[in-house]
Scaffold this active site. Structure first.
Site, PDB file in Angstrom:
ATOM      1  N   GLY A 147       0.838  -1.194   0.000  1.00  0.00           N
ATOM      2  CA  GLY A 147       0.000   0.000   0.000  1.00  0.00           C
ATOM      3  C   GLY A 147       0.871   1.241   0.000  1.00  0.00           C
ATOM      4  O   GLY A 147       2.030   1.212   0.428  1.00  0.00           O
ATOM      5  N   CYS A 148       0.301   2.348  -0.487  1.00  0.00           N
ATOM      6  CA  CYS A 148       1.104   3.578  -0.585  1.00  0.00           C
ATOM      7  C   CYS A 148       1.234   4.274   0.762  1.00  0.00           C
ATOM      8  O   CYS A 148       2.308   4.746   1.126  1.00  0.00           O
ATOM      9  CB  CYS A 148       0.495   4.531  -1.615  1.00  0.00           C
ATOM     10  SG  CYS A 148      -1.263   4.832  -1.426  1.00  0.00           S
ATOM     11  N   TYR A 149       0.143   4.342   1.507  1.00  0.00           N
ATOM     12  CA  TYR A 149       0.212   4.992   2.819  1.00  0.00           C
ATOM     13  C   TYR A 149       1.181   4.261   3.764  1.00  0.00           C
ATOM     14  O   TYR A 149       2.032   4.903   4.390  1.00  0.00           O
ATOM     15  CB  TYR A 149      -1.174   5.031   3.458  1.00  0.00           C
ATOM     16  CG  TYR A 149      -1.998   6.254   3.193  1.00  0.00           C
ATOM     17  CD1 TYR A 149      -1.498   7.534   3.420  1.00  0.00           C
ATOM     18  CD2 TYR A 149      -3.317   6.136   2.771  1.00  0.00           C
ATOM     19  CE1 TYR A 149      -2.285   8.654   3.214  1.00  0.00           C
ATOM     20  CE2 TYR A 149      -4.113   7.260   2.570  1.00  0.00           C
ATOM     21  CZ  TYR A 149      -3.599   8.525   2.792  1.00  0.00           C
ATOM     22  OH  TYR A 149      -4.380   9.627   2.591  1.00  0.00           O
TER      23      TYR A 149
END
Lengths: 333, 333, 333, 333
Positions: A147-149
């Site tokens: 995931g990016c976060y």
């Protein structure tokens, strides 16, 4: 030249992936799929000169390629069949969904509170974070892109946690993301008039879908507050930690020596913090760590990455380079 | 206190209208309708402290009020019934659609190339431009609010045209509008990622739905080029005209004396041109006229207005003030 | 009509103040000063139709008015003389600088580590926060308008702190401000190309000039992290606190009953959080409080205000209304 | 590897040039100069990982390199000495100023109305537009890089003009530029608060410094209206021309066959027009031509380019590639 296929070319991550791969010297795109845009060309959909034809999923055969990227919306019904069919044929897979990131069926079911949709595939999945799992990715058939976060916190926090420096096992991650993180599907919250010239927090105090991998990879209890910035791309996270007292800022910085030879992850010099502009359109994750009250162990980390690049498509290419035994930085500098 | 009803409160023009009327000292909002949001409150839909309840169209009676505003999407099926029912009951109407702006059924059918949907209502409609039709609006039962784009050209061009100063009967209007002009309905072109940090022309060389009233009100042949700006509100038009040679810039400026006492329409001093910031959130239309080659008659006009205010909801309130025999500027300064 | 004078009309807060006062029904602007723009008119400097003449400081007499606003840059050399001369003549003063906010000469010198520039004026100064010091402001001759950043935390935190609910005496305030907070003086960090389409933290782990009043008014130890948003106006702060365990969310909300009758400060319903859009161009401070792990006392507050309005000029008008014995909300709704 | 030097590395065009050259496979940057930032490194000034040292002009020797780029502000006093010294030593020069673009001393003095500052250098200068002067650039020692605004019109208009298709010898160019076109020097008009969320026209009806090369290269009389967009990079021009009647749209399109093999200049298919997003961060100039009233010869052209790339630094690299006998597209795809 290796041949790759892309499922889901008309979302922002799919389009970003195509742009990166078009410049990659050792890869060619054999096919790219789309749902509603099947039969058209990429340049009909995006403002680009790249003229890739868009195919229906049924019209392509994953067995024609060396590796497929599945950049499909979360919960796409036949995602596991596409992946299974490819893996059976010896085709490698990098999946962008959040289904296979949690390491095991048990962990998935513990965190999500529901049965895993494809338990038979989970065992093969390697978490797609080269800086932490480089060798596993090199040998993997199947990689679950991160995931990016979480990435914005995992990379700065993991070395501190592994060194046992975090006093209370907690971290507060106040994260701010550009609008592209919400994807290209139409929604009122990403309508220009509602997202422009404003700023908001969301999912405050709730379990965000990215939290499990975040806590799992760091071993920390994370308070995670996402916010929506009126920019297109980039995540900047401000991270509050209490380190064990009595450790000097220099000792703290020393734990990051693990990243000294990393091409894409950099601790900035003392006193410097990254801005979104430093990382937009790059595969870099930059971070700085600032002692606030070093005697009592209070530190603030600021990290920045491009959610569509290091947070998604460029990181996938970094994993691909490893999986296909190429130079890890090809197409990414 | 006059009582008004609003049909279509959850579009940008409806919400803007409510914000203006909330501050109007002599009007109260008796009802506001919504389709999908019926049963909720305005503050559930918009970031506002205004707590107006939203009703289904069937749940309100236009006969309860003195005047209704119909801010419904173009081609709403029962629009003409709502208007007819109100007018029959002696309730005044200000309509935001582009159906009744063209003066007669014949003109509508000539321009649109299809039958008028409500010919029986057309005769009563007055074009809602107070600076040109003040007395007619004062006596009107039914006003067709103007389009936002045409306004940016009609007000600067009409005095020149009426004075016979335009040499060749043509004008080029290069118009740039903020994204709110495209409304609040979801569409890819108004998705944040597609409208932000870019700029584009659209409908170039085609007949825009606003062109007929534009040509009709000025008597000119208009080349109209709309563009989409990455801002929320405002229209700035750059207008190219060839005036009759041999007329001095002072003589040209003199034709605008007709606006000397207008509260909301101003010719700027020689050498000055308006910017969007001058007019955003106001009911002002500002314009400047610049001689380029005065000896050969080339002039450029730059005009600016807020498409949601002077171009829509504030102008409607200006007409309402006239129709209800109030001070024309109430609620608008 | 009361008569007021404005020192420093060409900064963003001065211009905002003029825009508010122009609509105020019981006040007239007797003079407005400027340094380099003296002799010109407001409409030469700003995109506005307001045509106030701009005077040199030496050309105006504070004794001509009932109240002066000093919106001058921090550390303007003759600020204390302007204030002293006005107070001696019985003219009331609202000062926008951060010189007189700390309650006493001793506190100033303790926090700033240098002598107070005008100790003889400090005793008369009242902290300009009507929601906490309404009666003192009503009777004040001299009000020190608050900082914009602290306000975003003081109003949500003070009731919790006064009720003894904050377990450890700490709060983390992750604050995000629009660019107007940095003023109208030219600087590279506020150059369009450097501030647009990016986001950054600044002064992390350092003592911001606004911190003293923040800690003083709340009695808390504050970790304060300012960030720069690519929007013009507004501050949104995400605030992390540990409350005493064993208190229910309802009990927490009950401490905010003190704001029940406030016209401009509102706790949003449970589950709702403010966005910048809710407060831009208004005198509102909105906040929500979200239990994260209520059993262990972790809560997150999100507050929002317009830094130029509630954070500066509108709040000053609110104080002026009290000082001049007018309705507190005049000109602000 | 060829060696190049850059004079003026801390403006937007200089920085853009360094970013392009860093990826160029056959060039190395031998030095980069700065005025106030001399002695520091590029990464101190810009958000970049590129760590080029910045030298004082006096500390570098142009004779150390094969080619220099002079990206200095217009009217830099010693610009002509830097250029002369390089040329004397056989070092090639690409100059970004507008001093040497007009072909001859006579033309300069006719257009500018003042003496040419370096007449002895003018004769050697070739206008740096590869699509029109490829062979001359290939053989040139000294290239005058083009202006960004004119380029947006010259490339679409020159083939029409050369084919004799423009009926009246006129063109109206309504041009809209991102803020980076105004450079990195501080000015109120490029202060965030003044340039953001607005739009304005400027220099309407006046002679812009870019007009002479524009008219000279097309042989047309140009009405040129520049506007300032609230985006960072990109120019989109909407161009109005009257072509000779009786020519079909297909015949008009046929004159653009001259660009069929150009790598960076493309006529879009009939019915398509470029947006800024198509060209940002690329060396592309895209344009479309739309018949409005083909029978009377009215056409509208919309062209788009990135002012910092095709309009400045990428175009300079395109010329450099020619001058150094490299593949013209190196570093630019």
């Amino acid at each position: 030249m290796a041949r790759v296929g892309i499922y889901g070319a008309t979302g922002y991550t799919g389009f970003e992936l195509i742009q990166i791969l078009e410049r990659h010297p050792e890869v060619e795109i054999a096919f790219a799929t789309a749902r509603s845009a099947a039969g058209r060309r990429l340049s009909d959909i995006f403002p680009t000169m790249i003229d890739t034809p868009l195919m229906a999923v049924d019209a392509v055969d994953p067995r024609d390629v060396d590796l497929i990227f599945t950049c499909l919306p979360h919960n796409t019904p036949n995602l596991d069949q596409i992946i299974a069919r490819a893996l059976e044929a010896g085709v490698k897979v990098i999946d962008f969904s959040d289904t296979f990131r949690l390491g095991s069926v048990e962990e998935y079911e513990r965190w999500r509170g529901k049965p895993h949709p494809a338990p038979e595939l989970q065992a093969a999945a390697v978490y797609g974070l080269p800086e932490l799992y480089r060798e596993a990715i090199r040998n993997a058939k199947f990689v679950a892109n991160t995931g990016c976060y979480p990435l914005s916190g995992i990379l700065p926090l993991a070395p501190l946690a592994r060194a046992g420096l975090i006093a209370d096992g907690n971290a507060i991650v106040d994260a701010k993301s550009g609008v592209s993180g919400a994807g290209r599907s139409l929604a009122l919250k990403t309508h220009f008039g509602e997202a422009h010239e404003t700023f908001s927090a969301y999912n405050i105090g709730r379990v965000h879908r990215h939290l499990p991998e975040f806590e799992q990879q760091t071993g920390l209890h994370i308070i995670f507050s996402p916010h929506l910035l009126p920019v297109f791309r980039g995540i900047l996270s401000t991270i509050y930690v209490n380190l064990r007292p009595g450790i000097s800022p220099e000792e703290v910085r020393a734990v990051y020596k693990v990243y000294d030879n990393e091409p894409f992850v950099h601790l900035l010099p003392a006193g410097k913090l990254p801005e979104l502009r430093h990382v937009q359109n790059s595969n870099l994750l930059l971070f700085g760590i600032q002692p606030v009250e070093p005697e009592s162990g209070r530190y603030i980390i600021v990290s920045a990455l491009d959610n569509l690049r290091k947070g998604a498509s460029a990181q996938a290419v970094q994993s691909m380079n490893l999986m296909l035994d190429m130079d890890e930085t090809l197409g990414l500098l």
